[in-house]
Structure formats: C-alpha cells, structure tokens
Design a protein around this motif. Structure first.
Motif, PDB file in Angstrom:
ATOM      1  N   LEU A 142       0.807  23.734  46.815  1.00 58.68           N
ATOM      2  CA  LEU A 142       0.488  22.767  47.858  1.00 58.68           C
ATOM      3  C   LEU A 142       0.835  21.354  47.394  1.00 58.68           C
ATOM      4  O   LEU A 142       0.584  20.991  46.243  1.00 58.68           O
ATOM      5  CB  LEU A 142      -1.004  22.832  48.181  1.00 58.68           C
ATOM      6  CG  LEU A 142      -1.533  24.132  48.775  1.00 58.68           C
ATOM      7  CD1 LEU A 142      -3.056  24.129  48.788  1.00 58.68           C
ATOM      8  CD2 LEU A 142      -1.015  24.310  50.178  1.00 58.68           C
ATOM      9  N   ARG A 179     -11.473  37.953  48.583  1.00 57.97           N
ATOM     10  CA  ARG A 179     -12.339  39.091  48.306  1.00 57.97           C
ATOM     11  C   ARG A 179     -13.633  38.979  49.110  1.00 57.97           C
ATOM     12  O   ARG A 179     -14.459  39.866  49.084  1.00 57.97           O
ATOM     13  CB  ARG A 179     -12.663  39.141  46.812  1.00 57.97           C
ATOM     14  CG  ARG A 179     -11.458  39.397  45.948  1.00 57.97           C
ATOM     15  CD  ARG A 179     -11.850  39.506  44.484  1.00 57.97           C
ATOM     16  NE  ARG A 179     -12.489  38.309  43.999  1.00 57.97           N
ATOM     17  CZ  ARG A 179     -11.824  37.227  43.594  1.00 57.97           C
ATOM     18  NH1 ARG A 179     -10.513  37.211  43.648  1.00 57.97           N
ATOM     19  NH2 ARG A 179     -12.479  36.172  43.148  1.00 57.97           N
ATOM     20  N   VAL A 200     -11.502  30.956  51.758  1.00 54.77           N
ATOM     21  CA  VAL A 200     -10.121  30.509  51.962  1.00 54.77           C
ATOM     22  C   VAL A 200      -9.487  30.151  50.617  1.00 54.77           C
ATOM     23  O   VAL A 200      -8.679  30.899  50.077  1.00 54.77           O
ATOM     24  CB  VAL A 200     -10.053  29.325  52.956  1.00 54.77           C
ATOM     25  CG1 VAL A 200      -8.603  28.903  53.186  1.00 54.77           C
ATOM     26  CG2 VAL A 200     -10.710  29.709  54.286  1.00 54.77           C
ATOM     27  N   GLY A 201      -9.817  28.996  50.095  1.00 53.17           N
ATOM     28  CA  GLY A 201      -9.248  28.591  48.820  1.00 53.17           C
ATOM     29  C   GLY A 201      -7.742  28.386  48.901  1.00 53.17           C
ATOM     30  O   GLY A 201      -7.145  28.408  49.981  1.00 53.17           O
ATOM     31  N   GLY A 202      -7.127  28.228  47.752  1.00 53.55           N
ATOM     32  CA  GLY A 202      -5.683  28.002  47.712  1.00 53.55           C
ATOM     33  C   GLY A 202      -4.900  29.223  48.138  1.00 53.55           C
ATOM     34  O   GLY A 202      -3.876  29.119  48.811  1.00 53.55           O
ATOM     35  N   ARG A 203      -5.403  30.416  47.783  1.00 54.68           N
ATOM     36  CA  ARG A 203      -4.677  31.641  48.146  1.00 54.68           C
ATOM     37  C   ARG A 203      -4.695  31.873  49.649  1.00 54.68           C
ATOM     38  O   ARG A 203      -3.700  32.260  50.248  1.00 54.68           O
ATOM     39  CB  ARG A 203      -5.273  32.836  47.410  1.00 54.68           C
ATOM     40  CG  ARG A 203      -4.857  32.882  45.951  1.00 54.68           C
ATOM     41  CD  ARG A 203      -5.370  34.122  45.282  1.00 54.68           C
ATOM     42  NE  ARG A 203      -6.835  34.113  45.187  1.00 54.68           N
ATOM     43  CZ  ARG A 203      -7.545  35.016  44.529  1.00 54.68           C
ATOM     44  NH1 ARG A 203      -6.928  35.993  43.913  1.00 54.68           N
ATOM     45  NH2 ARG A 203      -8.852  34.939  44.467  1.00 54.68           N
ATOM     46  N   ILE A 240      -9.800  24.586  52.486  1.00 54.74           N
ATOM     47  CA  ILE A 240      -9.557  25.075  51.122  1.00 54.74           C
ATOM     48  C   ILE A 240     -10.882  25.176  50.363  1.00 54.74           C
ATOM     49  O   ILE A 240     -11.080  26.064  49.532  1.00 54.74           O
ATOM     50  CB  ILE A 240      -8.578  24.140  50.381  1.00 54.74           C
ATOM     51  CG1 ILE A 240      -7.170  24.276  50.970  1.00 54.74           C
ATOM     52  CG2 ILE A 240      -8.539  24.451  48.885  1.00 54.74           C
ATOM     53  CD1 ILE A 240      -6.178  23.259  50.440  1.00 54.74           C
ATOM     54  N   LEU A 241     -11.803  24.274  50.683  1.00 51.60           N
ATOM     55  CA  LEU A 241     -13.098  24.289  50.000  1.00 51.60           C
ATOM     56  C   LEU A 241     -13.927  25.523  50.350  1.00 51.60           C
ATOM     57  O   LEU A 241     -14.830  25.900  49.590  1.00 51.60           O
ATOM     58  CB  LEU A 241     -13.892  23.028  50.358  1.00 51.60           C
ATOM     59  CG  LEU A 241     -13.406  21.733  49.705  1.00 51.60           C
ATOM     60  CD1 LEU A 241     -14.181  20.543  50.242  1.00 51.60           C
ATOM     61  CD2 LEU A 241     -13.529  21.806  48.193  1.00 51.60           C
ATOM     62  N   LEU A 242     -13.653  26.146  51.468  1.00 52.16           N
ATOM     63  CA  LEU A 242     -14.419  27.340  51.829  1.00 52.16           C
ATOM     64  C   LEU A 242     -14.135  28.455  50.824  1.00 52.16           C
ATOM     65  O   LEU A 242     -12.972  28.727  50.514  1.00 52.16           O
ATOM     66  CB  LEU A 242     -14.031  27.817  53.230  1.00 52.16           C
ATOM     67  CG  LEU A 242     -14.359  26.859  54.381  1.00 52.16           C
ATOM     68  CD1 LEU A 242     -13.761  27.383  55.677  1.00 52.16           C
ATOM     69  CD2 LEU A 242     -15.857  26.677  54.516  1.00 52.16           C
ATOM     70  N   PRO A 243     -15.193  29.107  50.314  1.00 47.55           N
ATOM     71  CA  PRO A 243     -14.982  30.177  49.322  1.00 47.55           C
ATOM     72  C   PRO A 243     -14.051  31.271  49.850  1.00 47.55           C
ATOM     73  O   PRO A 243     -13.300  31.865  49.089  1.00 47.55           O
ATOM     74  CB  PRO A 243     -16.393  30.728  49.085  1.00 47.55           C
ATOM     75  CG  PRO A 243     -17.311  29.628  49.473  1.00 47.55           C
ATOM     76  CD  PRO A 243     -16.635  28.879  50.576  1.00 47.55           C
TER      77      PRO A 243
END
Lengths: 77, 273
Positions: free
Chosen positions: B2, B235, B19-22, B14-17
């Motif tokens: 990114l 996950r 979601v994140g970078g992946r 992105i901060l949401l567990p």
C-alpha cells in the motif's frame, strides 16, 4: 536483525496503521522495533498491539521519543 | 504494497481486525463485474469503489440520466457535464470522487452475454437489474469456466427488494443449499406465498420508496461482497461461499431471510441445467 519503523512523524490513526501493516508483513516469531512519540501514541499503540495478540515489551525512552519492541507470536500464520 | 495515500484513504478499515493489510489487498486485487447501473447498481458501485475495489466492469446499455436515477445514486449530470449516459456519469464520479486508483471499464450489456473472454478473472459477478425467468447466459459461461467466487443478484420483484448472494454450480457441488439460481427460485416462491398489499404498481408510483429499497439493497449487497472478498484473507470471518437470500419491504420495514433448498429442476444446476 529486527525490523524497525519510525512513526514519530505520524498521528492517529496512521501511527497504528503503519505498525499493524509492518507486523503483518513479519514472519511468525519475528520482532519489530517501533520508534514513537510519548502521549497518545505511547498510550494507544502498545494497547492496540496487545489487543491484536502481539507481544509487547515495556517502552524505553530514546531521546525525545520512545522505543517499543513488539513480537509476532510464533504460531501466527 | 500500500502507498501512503492508500494507507490514509483506507486507514479506518485497515484497523479492523477482520480486514488489515491482507483484507485491503484482497479488495484492491478484486475484479467485480456489475450488470446494471440503475438505482441499485449505481449506489452499490459507489460503495465498492470507496472501499478500494481494484477493478470494476460496468455492463449496461446506454440509459439517459433521469431525476429518479440522480435521486437514487446521489449523482448529478449538470448542464456543464451533460453525460451521455448514466453509466458514463457513474464512471466519472467513481474515479474522481471515490477511488482515483479504480480501473473502470464500460461495456455494452450485450457483450456480457456474448464474449466469454471477459470473464477470465472476475472475483464476483453482480446482477443489479431486473432478472429474467431463466438464468442469464453469462452464468452458464462462468460455470463452464469455473471462474468467479460468488454471484450476487439484487433486484426488486413483487414490490420487494431481493438480495441473493450465492455460488454457481461448480462451486456448490459439495455444499448444501443449492446454487444461486436455486436460491432465487426459493425467494420467488416465498415472495408469492407472502401476503402483501405492496404491489409493483404502488412501488413504481412511490418512487421515493423505490429509491429507498434500492439503496438499502445496494448497501447490503456491498457489505456482503466486501465480506466475501475479505473472508479469504481473514481468519476472523467465515470462509467458503455465502448463502444470503432475503426479502426486504421498505413499506413495512420487514426483512426476511429465505431458506434455500436445492431444486432438482433448477435451470442452472438441476437436471435441465
């Protein structure tokens, strides 16, 4: 050698966004050295790291800023 | 990887567990085929673009920009920007205001039915338009190519909003619940058995309610699509294919999930498919 990231020039929420992305890119069991400012980053970044399951060592003073070491769990995917 | 600009733009998700970078990378790698840029398709496209979808192919014939469409989409075609069609107006808004990195392609809807090469890499195909009684040809093409992760059907039928997220037969052989067309058949049966004074004619007259129903459907569909794309990278979310099938009535506020059963006579996956 541990990876390093300097977020002293950033403000919320970019401080933890950058740390989170850096942690995700690490292999399991690896550590990240984070250079961060006192105040809000020092309060929130370690707490957010713990919330996401990362190991966090106590921050130490490093000149005007702080150094924090976070470790990705060995069983992380 | 990114860029700083993308990190800032998508920082809150992105901060949401989950979601994140992946998860964000999954969104940016995704290719969505969207059939229909009307009162459901247009707001749906805005949500997908704003979330960071990488590639969007808009399939529709040229329709003029009307006041009802502008009300539903929130977009304007002013005299200074007299767009030749609503899909052109939508595409311009997507790139300019919602996602400068978005790769938008405008294709005539006839092409969607004829050119199988266009379906080489879609993540999800969305039909946001009136649905025919038999499965669109493209579903058979996708099934034969074993492409596509999920199919989304979002439309208004019998005066109610219909949202159906499911898989095509090649993805659902070992799963219960049938394919996306089985689900649509289940919804239609449930709709016919459900008493309502909210007729299609009334809906067309009450155009504001039409816009509301479409907007709600578009938002729900966008949520399901994003969840489906993120699921593989997270996950924290269930993986596998989604089986959402529901009816929504803006007049009563009723939302009803419909149980989906495999139909032996399904026109897509059944004996006649």
């Amino acid at each position: 050698m541990d990876s390093e990231i300097d977020i002293t020039a950033d403000s919320c929420p970019m401080t933890f966004v950058k740390v989170k992305l850096a942690m995700e890119s690490l292999p399991a069991g690896a550590s990240l050295v984070i250079r961060l400012n006192g105040g809000e980053p020092l309060k929130n970044v370690p707490a957010s790291l713990r919330d996401e399951g990362y190991g966090v060592e106590p921050a130490v003073k490093d000149g005007e800023a702080y150094r924090l070491v976070a470790t990705k769990p060995a069983d992380a995917e | 990887m990114l860029t700083d600009h993308q990190m800032r733009r998508y920082s809150r998700q992105i901060l949401l567990p989950e979601v994140g970078g992946r998860g964000q990378s999954s969104l940016m790698d995704a290719h969505i085929i969207l059939q229909g840029c009307g009162s459901i398709g247009a707001p749906l496209a805005l949500h997908l673009a704003a979330a960071g979808i990488g590639r969007l192919s808009l399939f529709e014939k040229d329709h003029p920009v009307t006041p009802a469409w502008q009300r539903a989409s929130g977009l304007e075609a002013t005299s200074e920007h007299p767009f030749p069609s609503r899909r052109a107006c939508l595409a311009e808004a997507l790139g300019r205001h919602f996602n400068p990195d978005l790769d938008v392609t405008l294709v005539d809807s006839d092409t969607l039915s004829k050119d199988g090469t266009l379906f080489s890499s879609p993540s999800i195909v969305v039909f946001a338009d009136a649905l025919p009684d038999s499965p669109p040809h493209v579903l058979r093409v996708l099934n034969a190519q074993k492409a596509c992760k999920a199919v989304v059907l979002a439309t208004v039928e019998q005066g109610k909003g219909v949202l159906n997220v499911g898989s095509i037969p090649h993805n659902s052989v070992d799963e219960e619940g049938g394919c996306v067309w089985c689900a649509l058949s289940s919804i239609r049966r449930a709709s016919h058995h459900h008493e309502s004074s909210f007729s299609v004619t009334q809906l067309n007259t009450l155009s504001l309610l039409d816009s509301i129903t479409s907007g709600i459907l578009a938002t729900m569909a966008a949520g399901e699509i994003l969840r489906c794309l993120i699921a593989d990278a997270s996950r924290s979310l269930p993986t596998g294919h989604l089986t959402t099938a529901l009816l929504f009535d803006a007049l009563t506020g009723e939302e009803r999930a419909v149980s989906v059963e495999t139909a032996a006579d399904c026109l897509l996956c059944g004996d006649r498919g």
